[in-house]
Motif scaffolding. Structure first.
Motif, PDB file in Angstrom:
ATOM      1  N   UNK A  37     -44.806 -49.896   0.677  1.00 52.00           N
ATOM      2  CA  UNK A  37     -44.471 -51.158   1.318  1.00 52.00           C
ATOM      3  C   UNK A  37     -42.951 -51.269   1.368  1.00 52.00           C
ATOM      4  N   UNK A  38     -42.469 -52.446   1.646  1.00 52.17           N
ATOM      5  CA  UNK A  38     -41.014 -52.614   1.735  1.00 52.17           C
ATOM      6  C   UNK A  38     -40.331 -52.365   0.404  1.00 52.17           C
ATOM      7  N   UNK A  39     -40.947 -52.815  -0.695  1.00 50.01           N
ATOM      8  CA  UNK A  39     -40.297 -52.729  -2.000  1.00 50.01           C
ATOM      9  C   UNK A  39     -41.100 -51.956  -3.041  1.00 50.01           C
ATOM     10  N   UNK A  40     -42.282 -51.452  -2.692  1.00 46.91           N
ATOM     11  CA  UNK A  40     -43.139 -50.835  -3.689  1.00 46.91           C
ATOM     12  C   UNK A  40     -43.702 -49.504  -3.204  1.00 46.91           C
ATOM     13  N   UNK A  41     -43.936 -48.613  -4.191  1.00 45.40           N
ATOM     14  CA  UNK A  41     -44.743 -47.415  -3.955  1.00 45.40           C
ATOM     15  C   UNK A  41     -46.112 -47.676  -4.555  1.00 45.40           C
ATOM     16  N   UNK A  42     -47.146 -47.603  -3.748  1.00 46.73           N
ATOM     17  CA  UNK A  42     -48.480 -47.995  -4.168  1.00 46.73           C
ATOM     18  C   UNK A  42     -49.365 -46.764  -4.301  1.00 46.73           C
ATOM     19  N   UNK A  43     -49.991 -46.614  -5.469  1.00 43.31           N
ATOM     20  CA  UNK A  43     -51.071 -45.643  -5.648  1.00 43.31           C
ATOM     21  C   UNK A  43     -52.371 -46.440  -5.577  1.00 43.31           C
ATOM     22  N   UNK A  44     -53.131 -46.227  -4.506  1.00 41.91           N
ATOM     23  CA  UNK A  44     -54.315 -47.020  -4.233  1.00 41.91           C
ATOM     24  C   UNK A  44     -55.554 -46.362  -4.840  1.00 41.91           C
ATOM     25  N   UNK A  45     -56.322 -47.137  -5.599  1.00 36.94           N
ATOM     26  CA  UNK A  45     -57.563 -46.678  -6.226  1.00 36.94           C
ATOM     27  C   UNK A  45     -58.709 -47.516  -5.665  1.00 36.94           C
ATOM     28  N   UNK A  46     -59.609 -46.872  -4.934  1.00 35.04           N
ATOM     29  CA  UNK A  46     -60.763 -47.557  -4.356  1.00 35.04           C
ATOM     30  C   UNK A  46     -61.959 -47.341  -5.271  1.00 35.04           C
ATOM     31  N   UNK A  47     -62.402 -48.410  -5.957  1.00 30.88           N
ATOM     32  CA  UNK A  47     -63.457 -48.299  -6.972  1.00 30.88           C
ATOM     33  C   UNK A  47     -64.826 -48.546  -6.361  1.00 30.88           C
ATOM     34  N   UNK A  48     -65.868 -47.917  -6.893  1.00 34.99           N
ATOM     35  CA  UNK A  48     -67.227 -48.184  -6.418  1.00 34.99           C
ATOM     36  C   UNK A  48     -67.682 -49.577  -6.848  1.00 34.99           C
ATOM     37  N   UNK A  49     -68.524 -50.199  -6.009  1.00 29.19           N
ATOM     38  CA  UNK A  49     -69.018 -51.525  -6.326  1.00 29.19           C
ATOM     39  C   UNK A  49     -70.429 -51.533  -6.867  1.00 29.19           C
ATOM     40  N   UNK A  50     -71.165 -50.441  -6.701  1.00 22.72           N
ATOM     41  CA  UNK A  50     -72.547 -50.400  -7.173  1.00 22.72           C
ATOM     42  C   UNK A  50     -72.562 -50.310  -8.690  1.00 22.72           C
ATOM     43  N   UNK A  51     -73.504 -51.004  -9.320  1.00 22.06           N
ATOM     44  CA  UNK A  51     -73.550 -51.046 -10.783  1.00 22.06           C
ATOM     45  C   UNK A  51     -73.915 -49.699 -11.398  1.00 22.06           C
ATOM     46  N   UNK A  52     -74.505 -48.793 -10.621  1.00 26.20           N
ATOM     47  CA  UNK A  52     -74.821 -47.470 -11.153  1.00 26.20           C
ATOM     48  C   UNK A  52     -73.568 -46.648 -11.423  1.00 26.20           C
ATOM     49  N   UNK A  53     -72.447 -47.021 -10.802  1.00 18.65           N
ATOM     50  CA  UNK A  53     -71.207 -46.251 -10.951  1.00 18.65           C
ATOM     51  C   UNK A  53     -70.131 -47.091 -11.633  1.00 18.65           C
TER      52      UNK A  53
END
Length: 607
Positions: free
Chosen positions: A260-276
């Motif tokens: 972004x303008x002021x940040x370096x972002x490491x994006x983590x997309x987490x699973x939403x299902x309760x099995x994971x």
């Protein structure tokens, strides 16, 4: 001979004289191979005692007294061997005898039966294996003879090994400082109930930021439409495996980065299902900030929040694992015509829960649509909302300052490649710093290794606390000894000593059955998941001031704060919260629900 023989008038004496002249000699004939056969009962009790762990590590057993002074019930005769007329021509190596095990000895004493090579008499020569047994007994009785490490009791050996590691002198290191970047690093995780639109939301954001080019995005749209999942095209940016795309469900942590303008972002997309949920916890343990995505569609928010959904549990896990900065993205508002009443209903309901139960101080809310891409990068023009876009809120996150001058702690979140002498792992540097050629240990397996390659997201060879890195280690690695949840440390006084018992201060969440002594549950800490049990309920405390309310309570009910003692099934690598925050936060789950969370106050090491 006739097929039906008439035996009514047969004379047995004649038959014996005619055909079985030497019948009586068969009983008295001596077996010439008897001396070469393995007889389990012929070996003395001292020999089998030596082959066991207790015998190898116990003091030298006393020599058996003569039969005349010992009762018959307690006396074990020595090995029965034929009398040797000459010693073997080649002496047996003591190293071979010392490393001999019972199955190997049994196998070696079985000599193949060859009629042509039989000795004429049993006294021709003493078998080599019998001589080995004699030497073995002699060594067992010798107190000064040293034993190899494989024959030492593993508990004592491991305890001595850990003590030597902890007493090792501190290796003087340089005093490097983390490079001063123009942009701070933020590890951002996206969580929420299944089908809330997390992957689609972030995939569209990455496309609008030109992290994903238009050509690749058109390819995803074409392939998704061809498979009948046209609405999942943006989700395919982060759901890369075929199984995730086929099922339309995120199963593992998707990882990417953008700026972004002021940040370096490491994006983590987490699973939403309760099995994971275990994968979600692993990603959350690495995060500095979070986006909680909720579905604004009529009935969908209620399903995720009230009817056994994951919205509540994800919010509780975020706070218990140390995430304090939270943005709530109210997604799919385009399905309700951007209704202000629906937005306010969701915001009011979540605000009460997040502030009073989960413990977030100031959660921020933003209306978005991941499918149409509205209010992601550019602000949306709404009569009832004039606040920032999602990207602007991400840019406002404050970067944490992990202790780079602390002891080295790297939690292994993934084991990528294992061979007998090389290991490739990935994980986050929670504390300290690491570079090529460093000597490290992997706990709790106490495996020594040397860092051959080390790189972070910037391909820097010197990695500091807060970096997510890829490590190539060289050493001797046993199969299945290095797993997710292991921790990389250095030797010296600040090393991490694994243990099984811990004192934990925890808060009990909404549970149907009270926690009592002996309750079995699952312990989650950083990327670790192990079974554990509550062995002691020490005392309950007041949430506000920490005052002790009751000593040794019988049970812990919903909403109770207490200090307990837990015990895991095997040694694990966690430590006190005051030493390392990331390794000192723990969460307890049972039957698919989170029942409590807290911090480690004390590690109880074995004496």
């Amino acid at each position: 001979m006739s097929r039906h023989r008439n035996v009514r008038n047969i004379n047995l004496d004649d038959e014996m004289d005619d055909d079985y002249d030497d019948y009586d000699d068969y009983e008295d004939e001596e077996d010439p191979d008897r001396q070469y056969r393995y007889d389990r009962n012929s070996l003395s009790a001292n020999y089998y005692t030596y082959l066991t762990d207790s015998g190898r590590n116990s003091p030298t057993p006393p020599a058996p007294p003569p039969p005349s002074t010992v009762s018959a019930s307690n006396y074990h005769p020595p090995v029965s061997t034929p009398t040797a007329t000459a010693p073997p021509s080649t002496p047996v190596s003591t190293s071979i005898v010392r490393n001999m095990t019972a199955p190997l000895l049994q196998q070696n004493q079985k000599t193949s039966k060859n009629v042509n090579s039989r000795p004429s008499t049993p006294q021709m020569a003493t078998p080599k294996k019998v001589q080995q047994v004699k030497n073995l007994q002699a060594e067992a009785a010798a107190p000064s003879m040293s034993r190899p490490s494989s024959e030492v009791d593993l508990t004592d050996f491991r305890r001595n090994q850990l003590q030597n590691i902890a007493k090792a002198p501190v290796v003087p290191r340089k005093a490097p400082k983390p490079p001063v970047d123009e942009k701070d690093l933020i590890n951002l995780i996206v969580v929420g109930h299944v089908d809330a639109g997390k992957s689609t939301l972030m995939g569209h954001l990455l496309h609008d930021l030109e992290v994903i080019d238009t050509r690749t995005m058109d390819k995803f749209k074409h392939e998704a439409a061809r498979s009948g999942k046209a609405s999942f095209a943006y989700a395919w940016v982060l759901d890369e495996t075929e199984e995730e795309r086929e099922r339309g469900v995120t199963m593992d942590i998707g990882r990417t980065s953008f700026e972004t303008t002021n940040r370096r972002i490491v994006l983590l997309d987490a699973p939403g299902h309760k099995d994971f949920i275990s994968n979600m916890i692993t990603g959350t343990s690495q995060a500095d900030a979070a986006i909680l995505v909720v579905n604004a569609t009529t009935g969908e928010f209620e399903t995720g929040f009230e009817n056994g959904g994951q919205t509540k549990e994800h919010a509780l896990l975020l706070r218990s694992l140390g995430v304090t900065q939270l943005v709530v993205a109210v997604n799919k508002l385009d399905t309700v015509d951007w209704s202000f009443d629906r937005y306010e209903e969701i915001r009011n309901t979540l605000s009460v829960f997040l502030t009073r139960q989960a413990g977030f101080s100031k959660p921020k809310f933003v209306p978005v649509s991941g499918f149409t891409g509205e209010n992601l990068v550019k602000r949306i023009d709404l009569s009832w909302y004039d606040g920032p876009s999602l990207l602007e809120l991400i840019d406002s996150f404050v970067a944490s300052q992990p202790p780079s001058d602390g002891p080295l702690r790297i939690g292994i979140s993934d084991v990528l490649k294992v061979s007998s002498n090389q290991l490739v792992v990935s994980g986050k540097v929670e504390s300290g710093e690491i570079e090529k050629d460093d000597k490290v240990y992997i706990m709790p397996s106490v495996t020594a290794a040397t860092v051959k390659e080390c790189a972070n997201s910037n391909n820097s060879k010197l990695c500091f606390a807060g970096d997510y890195i890829l490590l190539t280690l060289q050493g001797t690695f046993e199969p299945e000894s290095i797993q997710t949840g292991s921790v990389i440390v250095r030797s010296g006084p600040d090393t991490l000593l694994p243990a099984r018992k811990f004192e934990v201060r925890l808060v009990v969440f909404e549970i149907t059955t009270p926690i009592i002594k002996g309750t079995k549950t699952e312990l989650y800490a950083h990327s670790l998941c192990v079974p554990c049990s509550f062995v002691k309920l020490l005392y309950t405390i007041n949430k506000s001031n920490g005052e002790v309310l009751k000593q040794r309570p019988r049970f812990l009910a919903k909403g109770t704060s207490a200090v307990v003692e837990i015990e895991t099934d095997h040694d694990i690598a966690i430590e006190a919260f005051t030493t390392c925050r990331a390794l000192g936060r723990v969460t307890f789950r049972s039957a698919g629900n989170t029942i409590g969370a807290g911090i480690v106050e004390k590690v109880i090491l074995p004496e």
